[in-house]
Design a protein around this motif. Sequence first.
Motif, PDB file in Angstrom:
ATOM      1  N   ALA A   1       0.880   4.095  -2.894  1.00  0.00           N
ATOM      2  CA  ALA A   1       0.539   5.459  -2.478  1.00  0.00           C
ATOM      3  C   ALA A   1       1.654   6.433  -2.853  1.00  0.00           C
TER       4      ALA A   1
ATOM      5  N   ARG B   1      -1.092   6.541   2.359  1.00  0.00           N
ATOM      6  CA  ARG B   1      -1.365   5.102   2.360  1.00  0.00           C
ATOM      7  C   ARG B   1      -2.817   4.816   2.731  1.00  0.00           C
TER       8      ARG B   1
ATOM      9  N   VAL C   1      -5.213   4.767  -0.187  1.00  0.00           N
ATOM     10  CA  VAL C   1      -5.254   3.501  -0.919  1.00  0.00           C
ATOM     11  C   VAL C   1      -6.118   2.496  -0.166  1.00  0.00           C
TER      12      VAL C   1
ATOM     13  N   GLN D   1       0.829  -1.206   0.000  1.00  0.00           N
ATOM     14  CA  GLN D   1       0.000   0.000   0.000  1.00  0.00           C
ATOM     15  C   GLN D   1       0.862   1.254   0.000  1.00  0.00           C
TER      16      GLN D   1
END
Length: 418
Positions: free
Chosen positions: A18, A25, A28, A14
């Motif tokens: 991102a 993050r 996402v 993630q």
Amino acid sequence: MGLAERRRALGYSQEELAHALGVDRRTVGRWEGRTTTPQPPLRPRLAELLHLDLDELDALVGQPRAAHPESAGPPPRDHHGSGDLDDMIRRQFLRAITVTSALVALPPDEGAALAEGALRGMSDDFLRMNGHLWQVYQLARAKRSVYPVVRDQLTALNETLDGRPDVEAQALCGAAGDLFQLAGELAFDGNRYTDAAASYTLAASASREAKSYDLWACALVRHAYVDLYERRYADAVGTLSAAEKVARRGDGSLSTRYWVAAVQAEAYAGLGDLSACERALDEAEKVTGLSGPAHNGGWLRFDGSRLAEERGARYLQLGRLDLAEKALSTALSQHVLSSGQSFRRRGAVLTDLAAIGARRQDPDQVLAYGGEALRLARTTSSGYVAHKLQGLRTDLGPLTRDARVAKLSAEIDALCKT
């Protein structure tokens, strides 16, 4: 496969995804949980990272699912992004159409005549503005530059319809059918076919409420184009059959039914039916027998001036290269194309001539016509011409052994990814 599975399959955490997108993050994470969806400016880059096209990305991320819908605020009114059409406008107008179409059947009250006169004056104002927007759209090199004005006009029309349960709204529905066709054209030119189909559906619904048969038929024709560009030719034939029936109830002095025939020719060519294609083209040719102006310059623009390029494109579809080249060369020599008044149409004809060169294994013809079409696509940012050029790449085949053709192919690919 969901977004999280796709991300992991490509080796992203993630945090890495991102970072590549310039977002947090947690953003996402919200996409993967479908509580929000990526904003339009982020979608092209996200699609590239996930090795998807934009339609595949839309299917993957789906629509946002609010965590607390009862407390959700109103959608933003200042969305000018290059992605989806404003969902707020869709929802508001669908609701307004539902209400006003039901009220049309109610008996008028004492103030109905006065209210109707005021409303018709407002609808005339909208129609005049719509006509101006169609002219701006046709003259604009970059079609997407017109979108913010169209969006604002749709918002104004929604607000005019809203809160008027005491008036007959048939004329305003006609103005809405007109404007939603233009919104669909903007989406279609940007290769956003889902948005285009939604706009054309709304246009057809509004036109039906207005009992404007030519406007309704034109909305159906534009909807058929979505199927044509996704190669669903049989579906397009069905839609165009409905458009043909609606057009018969329209104004016989307009070119609507002949435009339907011209587009039917494209659907029949896609199915490989030469005889049906030529019958439809011959029917379209009858537009030249109309007395007076056959179009209104807005939602109906078919006047027969495109028949040479249409016929050439259909013969190309059917593999009749000599007939196609003759018709397309004639089209290219016409004033409206030779003088550069319509870059989009010229780009399409040039791409078809390049495709003929590709099928004849003639790299010089491919480079001459394809190179100019590519320059026009860059100048106009037209998704329509870019789509045509992307189709040309599939015809290049062994010609890409020529370094010049390989470079052209790579440049087309880069254009279509931007």
